[in-house]
Scaffold this motif. Structure first.
Motif, mmCIF file in Angstrom:
data_model
loop_
_atom_site.group_PDB
_atom_site.id
_atom_site.type_symbol
_atom_site.label_atom_id
_atom_site.label_comp_id
_atom_site.label_asym_id
_atom_site.label_seq_id
_atom_site.Cartn_x
_atom_site.Cartn_y
_atom_site.Cartn_z
ATOM 1 N N THR A 1 -11.563 58.813 46.109
ATOM 2 C CA THR A 1 -11.399 59.552 47.316
ATOM 3 C C THR A 1 -11.335 61.158 47.140
ATOM 4 O O THR A 1 -10.591 61.616 46.289
ATOM 5 N N ARG B 1 -11.412 64.988 48.789
ATOM 6 C CA ARG B 1 -11.068 65.792 50.071
ATOM 7 C C ARG B 1 -11.301 67.304 49.894
ATOM 8 O O ARG B 1 -10.652 67.668 48.814
ATOM 9 N N LYS C 1 -13.306 70.235 57.109
ATOM 10 C CA LYS C 1 -12.490 69.073 56.621
ATOM 11 C C LYS C 1 -13.479 68.098 56.091
ATOM 12 O O LYS C 1 -14.196 67.576 56.876
ATOM 13 N N GLU D 1 -14.263 64.542 53.632
ATOM 14 C CA GLU D 1 -13.478 63.464 53.005
ATOM 15 C C GLU D 1 -14.803 62.627 52.509
ATOM 16 O O GLU D 1 -15.413 62.193 53.422
#
Length: 163
Positions: free
Chosen positions: A110, A112, A97, A99
């Motif tokens: 942003t 991700r 994960k 970000e």
């Protein structure tokens, strides 16, 4: 694309349809290769594009008394990794994960990215299933599997005779 004709020495392309299909298959492979290289998203593990991008590479080394498997997992946290051994098959699963936020005077970005992976490999019968351990340090997972005592015995050279 320029027109090209594929022929073998002394044979025409009409008499050899296999050559035409081979050329078409090669061209399709090149086309998909260019697509993966130029349009696929970068890998979570730092290599370029394609479906293999989510598969971390394994380094497997055999020592005199153990077998070691090393996997580089940059950006993956220990809590997101699972290592199991079932019927001689070592399975490493995980999820990455990531970000990234960037703020400026007139913008806010942003990004991700998420991805899961799974790698499995069969360990040789010489491995003692009860003597397998895993350590994770600085993005590198090391799994060490000890060999059974009878497998660690010294190597014996066998003489080769002439017939």
């Amino acid at each position: 694309m320029p027109k090209s004709e594929i022929t073998n020495r002394g044979e025409t392309s009409v008499g050899r349809p296999r050559d035409i299909f081979s050329a078409m298959r090669d061209e399709m492979d090149r086309m998909f290769g260019r697509f993966e290289r130029d349009w696929a998203l970068p890998s979570l593990f730092g290599r370029e594009g394609g479906t293999a991008a989510l598969l971390p590479e394994l380094d497997v080394r055999e020592g005199t008394d153990s077998i070691a498997v090393e996997v580089e997992l940059p950006g993956v946290e220990e809590k997101d990794i699972s290592v199991t051994l079932t019927n001689g098959v070592l399975t490493i699963k995980g999820e990455k994960k990531q970000e990234k936020q960037e703020k400026g005077e007139n913008y806010h970005v942003t990004e991700r990215s998420f991805g899961s992976f799974q790698r499995s490999l069969r360990l040789p019968d010489m491995v003692d299933d009860s003597q397998v351990e895993a350590k994770f340090d600085k993005g590198v997972l090391r799994v060490t599997a000890a060999k059974k005592p009878e497998a660690v015995k010294g190597e014996r050279r066998i003489a080769i005779s002439t017939s």
